[in-house]
Design an enzyme around this catalytic site. Structure first.
Site, short mmCIF file in Angstrom:
data_model
loop_
_atom_site.label_atom_id
_atom_site.label_comp_id
_atom_site.label_asym_id
_atom_site.label_seq_id
_atom_site.Cartn_x
_atom_site.Cartn_y
_atom_site.Cartn_z
N HIS A 1 0.86 -1.19 0.00
CA HIS A 1 0.00 0.00 0.00
C HIS A 1 0.89 1.24 0.00
O HIS A 1 1.88 1.30 0.73
CB HIS A 1 -0.90 0.00 1.24
N CYS B 1 -3.83 2.88 -4.31
CA CYS B 1 -4.83 3.62 -3.52
C CYS B 1 -4.93 5.04 -4.07
O CYS B 1 -3.99 5.83 -3.92
CB CYS B 1 -4.44 3.64 -2.05
N HIS C 1 -7.76 0.43 -4.08
CA HIS C 1 -8.61 1.26 -3.23
C HIS C 1 -9.02 2.47 -4.09
O HIS C 1 -8.15 3.17 -4.61
CB HIS C 1 -7.86 1.78 -2.01
N ASP D 1 -12.65 1.79 -0.03
CA ASP D 1 -11.73 2.34 0.95
C ASP D 1 -12.48 3.08 2.04
O ASP D 1 -13.30 2.48 2.71
CB ASP D 1 -10.69 3.23 0.25
N HIS D 2 -12.23 4.36 2.22
CA HIS D 2 -12.87 5.09 3.31
C HIS D 2 -14.18 5.74 2.87
O HIS D 2 -14.46 5.84 1.67
CB HIS D 2 -11.94 6.20 3.82
N TYR E 1 -14.84 4.30 8.29
CA TYR E 1 -15.29 2.94 7.99
C TYR E 1 -16.74 2.68 8.37
O TYR E 1 -17.09 1.62 8.86
CB TYR E 1 -14.36 1.92 8.67
#
Length: 360
Positions: free
Chosen positions: A205, A243, A270, A315-316, A329
């Site tokens: 990552h 990401c 992501h 992802d978020h 999350y």
């Protein structure tokens, strides 16, 4: 594109039955968060997660993360025992069908933010990074802020590790970027052959944010860093978790361009948006292109153009609808993000089919 959703197991308020109800989600992204970094994962615990996921027809193909012990990143003589534990964990994960392990090589801290619930204009809250604050704050202050809610231990911010913060900073005092690259090379030389034998892609990552913080070296920050990583061990099992949000915090990183260049080494992605300000601050937004600084349409199109068949997670997400959730999350905004990503993907699929029919 195979859609998956991060789940924190016994520490997650979101039940698997709710994840199952998100259209197109076929698996969970998981880890054994209760096992201290560096210890070998037990087969019993692994099988328990598989049992829980099987009950809802969800796969457990992607693990995020099997974290890397600091002794490995520091290149200490004790690293070999932790690398052996890592190898045995890979072998066990292969037995339950795991295909990708996402990990990072960030010293001490995982992803870093200064505010976990920064209010947005619409009343939602989001993860926020204030650059000047990080440049002028004591790292201990940040740790105390991130760790103040014991209900939600943030990934990469495990208290048992961060309680040794002063010692860790002292250990990294003379570790520069080239030292970190050499220690990553040593780790990969040991791990990638085991990953190859067990058909598991090791996908690093990027550093989040993609620049040095608190004087600590960070090396997976741009396309040059990713190129160097992939050249360390020339194997299809030495990969990257691309990401968009992490890399996109630096406006100089062209995410669609990076997708196209590294597509063959991206088993896991992501995809999220982030709004970047001129002073270097950034805040996470909804996935919609117009809400942030990243062109999510062009990012998804880059994957679609290259017929991407790997795993993706949203992802978020923001905290919306007054949800009681782990920062970044929650269920609702990540589910909305998934539907936005599917909307783009399905439109591109439709256009491709119509183009094919027109040419026949």
């Amino acid at each position: 594109m195979r859609m998956v959703f991060r789940w924190f197991g016994q520490y997650d308020r979101i039940p698997l039955k709710h994840i199952k109800q998100i259209p197109g989600v076929e698996g969970i992204v998981w880890a054994l968060h209760h096992i201290p970094v560096g210890e070998e994962w037990s087969m019993e615990d692994i099988l328990e997660v598989k049992k829980q996921a099987d009950e809802y027809g969800l796969n457990i193909d992607v693990v995020e993360s099997v974290n890397v012990h600091e002794d490995i990143k520091l290149g200490l003589p004790t690293r070999d025992k932790y690398i052996e534990n890592y190898k045995r964990t890979i072998e066990k994960l292969a037995k339950v069908g795991v295909k990708v392990i996402c990990y990072n090589f960030m010293p001490i801290f995982d992803w870093t933010r200064t505010d976990l619930f920064k209010p947005l204009e619409d009343g939602s809250t989001a993860l926020y990074f204030e650059r000047a604050k990080v440049e002028n704050m004591d790292p201990k202050e940040l740790v105390n802020k991130i760790s103040k809610d014991p209900q939600f231990v943030m990934p990469g911010w495990e208290p048992e590790r961060l309680k040794h913060l002063s010692e860790l900073f002292e250990a990294y005092k003379n570790v520069g970027e080239e030292d970190l690259w050499e220690n990553l090379r040593y780790f990969l030389e040991q791990i990638i052959p085991v990953a190859e034998l067990n058909d598991i892609k090791m996908a690093i990552h990027p550093d989040d944010p993609p620049w040095t913080i608190f004087g600590l070296p960070r090396i997976i920050t741009n396309k040059e860093g990713i190129r160097r990583l992939l050249s360390l061990i020339d194997s299809p099992y030495n990969c990257v978790t691309l990401c968009s949000g992490s890399l996109g915090a630096n406006p100089n990183n062209n995410i669609p361009e990076m997708v196209r260049e590294f597509i063959d080494r991206i088993p896991f992605a992501h995809i999220r948006n982030v709004k970047v300000f001129k002073n270097g601050d950034f805040i996470e937004t909804s996935h919609r292109t117009s809400d942030g600084s990243l062109d999510i349409y062009e990012i998804v199109k880059a994957y679609h153009d290259n017929r991407f068949t790997g795993y993706v997670r949203p992802d978020h997400g923001r905290r919306i609808f007054d949800e009681e959730c782990r920062p970044g999350y929650g269920l609702y905004d990540r589910a909305l993000g998934i539907m936005y990503l599917w909307g783009i993907w399905d439109s591109l699929e439709k256009a491709r089919q119509e183009e094919k029919y027109a040419s026949d």
